[in-house]
Design a protein around this motif. Sequence first.
Motif, PDB file in Angstrom:
ATOM      1  N   SER A   1      81.208  85.757 -38.355  1.00 48.25           N
ATOM      2  CA  SER A   1      79.741  85.733 -38.263  1.00 48.25           C
ATOM      3  C   SER A   1      79.162  86.385 -39.500  1.00 48.25           C
ATOM      4  O   SER A   1      79.392  87.579 -39.745  1.00 48.25           O
ATOM      5  CB  SER A   1      79.280  86.496 -37.023  1.00 48.25           C
ATOM      6  OG  SER A   1      77.912  86.811 -37.179  1.00 48.25           O
TER       7      SER A   1
ATOM      8  N   PRO B   1      73.368  89.124 -26.608  1.00 42.39           N
ATOM      9  CA  PRO B   1      73.054  88.585 -27.924  1.00 42.39           C
ATOM     10  C   PRO B   1      71.948  89.382 -28.615  1.00 42.39           C
ATOM     11  O   PRO B   1      71.065  89.923 -27.960  1.00 42.39           O
ATOM     12  CB  PRO B   1      72.589  87.151 -27.611  1.00 42.39           C
ATOM     13  CG  PRO B   1      72.133  87.187 -26.201  1.00 42.39           C
ATOM     14  CD  PRO B   1      73.007  88.209 -25.516  1.00 42.39           C
ATOM     15  N   GLY B   2      72.022  89.443 -29.931  1.00 45.38           N
ATOM     16  CA  GLY B   2      70.970  90.101 -30.702  1.00 45.38           C
ATOM     17  C   GLY B   2      71.475  90.923 -31.871  1.00 45.38           C
ATOM     18  O   GLY B   2      70.779  91.042 -32.867  1.00 45.38           O
TER      19      GLY B   2
ATOM     20  N   HIS C   1      80.190  81.076 -38.874  1.00 45.71           N
ATOM     21  CA  HIS C   1      79.278  81.255 -37.744  1.00 45.71           C
ATOM     22  C   HIS C   1      77.943  81.810 -38.244  1.00 45.71           C
ATOM     23  O   HIS C   1      77.897  82.856 -38.900  1.00 45.71           O
ATOM     24  CB  HIS C   1      79.920  82.214 -36.734  1.00 45.71           C
ATOM     25  CG  HIS C   1      79.162  82.367 -35.456  1.00 45.71           C
ATOM     26  ND1 HIS C   1      79.254  81.477 -34.419  1.00 45.71           N
ATOM     27  CD2 HIS C   1      78.299  83.323 -35.037  1.00 45.71           C
ATOM     28  CE1 HIS C   1      78.489  81.873 -33.412  1.00 45.71           C
ATOM     29  NE2 HIS C   1      77.892  82.995 -33.764  1.00 45.71           N
TER      30      HIS C   1
ATOM     31  N   LEU D   1      76.384  87.421 -39.967  1.00 45.41           N
ATOM     32  CA  LEU D   1      75.418  88.479 -39.647  1.00 45.41           C
ATOM     33  C   LEU D   1      75.877  89.837 -40.204  1.00 45.41           C
ATOM     34  O   LEU D   1      75.053  90.678 -40.549  1.00 45.41           O
ATOM     35  CB  LEU D   1      75.254  88.557 -38.129  1.00 45.41           C
ATOM     36  CG  LEU D   1      74.140  89.419 -37.570  1.00 45.41           C
ATOM     37  CD1 LEU D   1      72.779  88.961 -38.074  1.00 45.41           C
ATOM     38  CD2 LEU D   1      74.154  89.385 -36.038  1.00 45.41           C
TER      39      LEU D   1
ATOM     40  N   GLY E   1      78.304  94.219 -34.062  1.00 43.94           N
ATOM     41  CA  GLY E   1      78.866  95.560 -33.923  1.00 43.94           C
ATOM     42  C   GLY E   1      78.783  96.169 -32.534  1.00 43.94           C
ATOM     43  O   GLY E   1      78.930  97.381 -32.392  1.00 43.94           O
TER      44      GLY E   1
ATOM     45  N   ASP F   1      74.186  83.063 -37.111  1.00 40.55           N
ATOM     46  CA  ASP F   1      73.377  83.547 -35.986  1.00 40.55           C
ATOM     47  C   ASP F   1      71.891  83.440 -36.314  1.00 40.55           C
ATOM     48  O   ASP F   1      71.389  84.156 -37.176  1.00 40.55           O
ATOM     49  CB  ASP F   1      73.735  85.011 -35.683  1.00 40.55           C
ATOM     50  CG  ASP F   1      75.104  85.121 -35.046  1.00 40.55           C
ATOM     51  OD1 ASP F   1      75.326  84.461 -34.023  1.00 40.55           O
ATOM     52  OD2 ASP F   1      75.958  85.861 -35.585  1.00 40.55           O
TER      53      ASP F   1
ATOM     54  N   GLY G   1      82.095  91.483 -30.305  1.00 40.39           N
ATOM     55  CA  GLY G   1      83.047  92.579 -30.121  1.00 40.39           C
ATOM     56  C   GLY G   1      84.513  92.175 -30.163  1.00 40.39           C
ATOM     57  O   GLY G   1      85.373  92.908 -29.685  1.00 40.39           O
TER      58      GLY G   1
ATOM     59  N   ASP H   1      82.194  85.127 -28.384  1.00 43.92           N
ATOM     60  CA  ASP H   1      81.409  85.755 -29.457  1.00 43.92           C
ATOM     61  C   ASP H   1      80.958  87.157 -29.050  1.00 43.92           C
ATOM     62  O   ASP H   1      80.213  87.314 -28.073  1.00 43.92           O
ATOM     63  CB  ASP H   1      80.193  84.848 -29.727  1.00 43.92           C
ATOM     64  CG  ASP H   1      79.287  85.342 -30.849  1.00 43.92           C
ATOM     65  OD1 ASP H   1      79.622  86.331 -31.511  1.00 43.92           O
ATOM     66  OD2 ASP H   1      78.235  84.697 -31.052  1.00 43.92           O
TER      67      ASP H   1
ATOM     68  N   MET I   1      69.685  81.553 -31.075  1.00 42.38           N
ATOM     69  CA  MET I   1      69.212  82.532 -30.077  1.00 42.38           C
ATOM     70  C   MET I   1      67.699  82.538 -30.198  1.00 42.38           C
ATOM     71  O   MET I   1      67.091  83.440 -30.802  1.00 42.38           O
ATOM     72  CB  MET I   1      69.809  83.913 -30.369  1.00 42.38           C
ATOM     73  CG  MET I   1      71.278  84.015 -29.972  1.00 42.38           C
ATOM     74  SD  MET I   1      72.134  85.371 -30.817  1.00 42.38           S
ATOM     75  CE  MET I   1      72.627  84.516 -32.299  1.00 42.38           C
TER      76      MET I   1
ATOM     77  N   GLY J   1      82.398  89.294 -36.373  1.00 40.28           N
ATOM     78  CA  GLY J   1      81.500  89.724 -37.439  1.00 40.28           C
ATOM     79  C   GLY J   1      81.953  91.030 -38.046  1.00 40.28           C
ATOM     80  O   GLY J   1      82.579  91.064 -39.107  1.00 40.28           O
ATOM     81  N   SER J   2      81.679  92.136 -37.323  1.00 40.86           N
ATOM     82  CA  SER J   2      81.986  93.442 -37.904  1.00 40.86           C
ATOM     83  C   SER J   2      83.485  93.633 -38.126  1.00 40.86           C
ATOM     84  O   SER J   2      83.881  94.303 -39.080  1.00 40.86           O
ATOM     85  CB  SER J   2      81.421  94.559 -37.017  1.00 40.86           C
ATOM     86  OG  SER J   2      81.761  94.344 -35.674  1.00 40.86           O
TER      87      SER J   2
ATOM     88  N   HIS K   1      74.593  79.124 -34.168  1.00 42.18           N
ATOM     89  CA  HIS K   1      74.341  79.707 -32.843  1.00 42.18           C
ATOM     90  C   HIS K   1      72.862  80.047 -32.764  1.00 42.18           C
ATOM     91  O   HIS K   1      72.402  80.998 -33.391  1.00 42.18           O
ATOM     92  CB  HIS K   1      75.235  80.954 -32.702  1.00 42.18           C
ATOM     93  CG  HIS K   1      75.001  81.759 -31.467  1.00 42.18           C
ATOM     94  ND1 HIS K   1      75.545  83.022 -31.290  1.00 42.18           N
ATOM     95  CD2 HIS K   1      74.300  81.504 -30.329  1.00 42.18           C
ATOM     96  CE1 HIS K   1      75.179  83.503 -30.102  1.00 42.18           C
ATOM     97  NE2 HIS K   1      74.409  82.598 -29.504  1.00 42.18           N
TER      98      HIS K   1
END
Length: 213
Positions: free
Chosen positions: A6, A139-140, A31, A8, A143, A33, A175, A173, A66, A195-196, A64
């Motif tokens: 991701s 979602p939002g 990915h 993000l 991390g 977001d 963690g 998606d 949102m 992501g993270s 994705h």
Amino acid sequence: MLIAPSILSADFGYLADEVKAICDSGCDLVHVDVMDGHFVPNLTIGPVVVSAVAKVATKPLDIHLMVENNSFFVDLFAPMKPEYISFHIEEEKHPHRLIQKIRSLGIKPAIVLNPHTSPESIEFLLEDLDMVLLMSVNPGFGGQKFIPSVVEKAKRLKSLIEKRNPNCLIEVDGGVNSDNVSLLKEVGVDIVVAGSFVFGHADGYSKAIASLK
Ligand code: DX5
Ligand code: ZN
């Protein structure tokens, strides 16, 4: 296991370099977001930035959404020719119609389920879908901590998929890391977003992606 980093969690000051780097590091999808500040309490990127990402990405885009007003956003992002566009079932009154619209644009349609939404709620849409994305965080934000009940949910979704449409993939998606990815593999998850874990990995993106695989 297919890996979709991701962006993000990328360094947005160097976004083109970051996208090239993950594509050269063995990922399978990029990915993206898209958050509108209404459906989720965060605001990310629109078509201007995503078209710049599409220009440098050498792997397919996995968008994705949102957002409120999914159909409007599908029109905004279709020109970037993503592989997938996924939308939240919690925010769509006419999911069957929107799935047909996404497919008519030459894009694979996918539905996203928030942590509280049961897989049975989309049983009769499965035959029209290429993928279901299960959120393992709210979602939002990147991390956040993995919500473990997604494992049981993926298992239940897998049995519905076997009955209704064995070609439909499962993506998870939020963690995801090298500790929980094997639990997801065991219950039949095909793709994980990370992501993270990828962008924050001390040994670099290739090592992070390889450790998930
Ligand atoms: C959360 C996003 C995720 C997020 C994943 O709303 O959908 O894609 O960026 O980030 P990590 O892997 O850090 O949870
Ligand atoms: Zn996402």
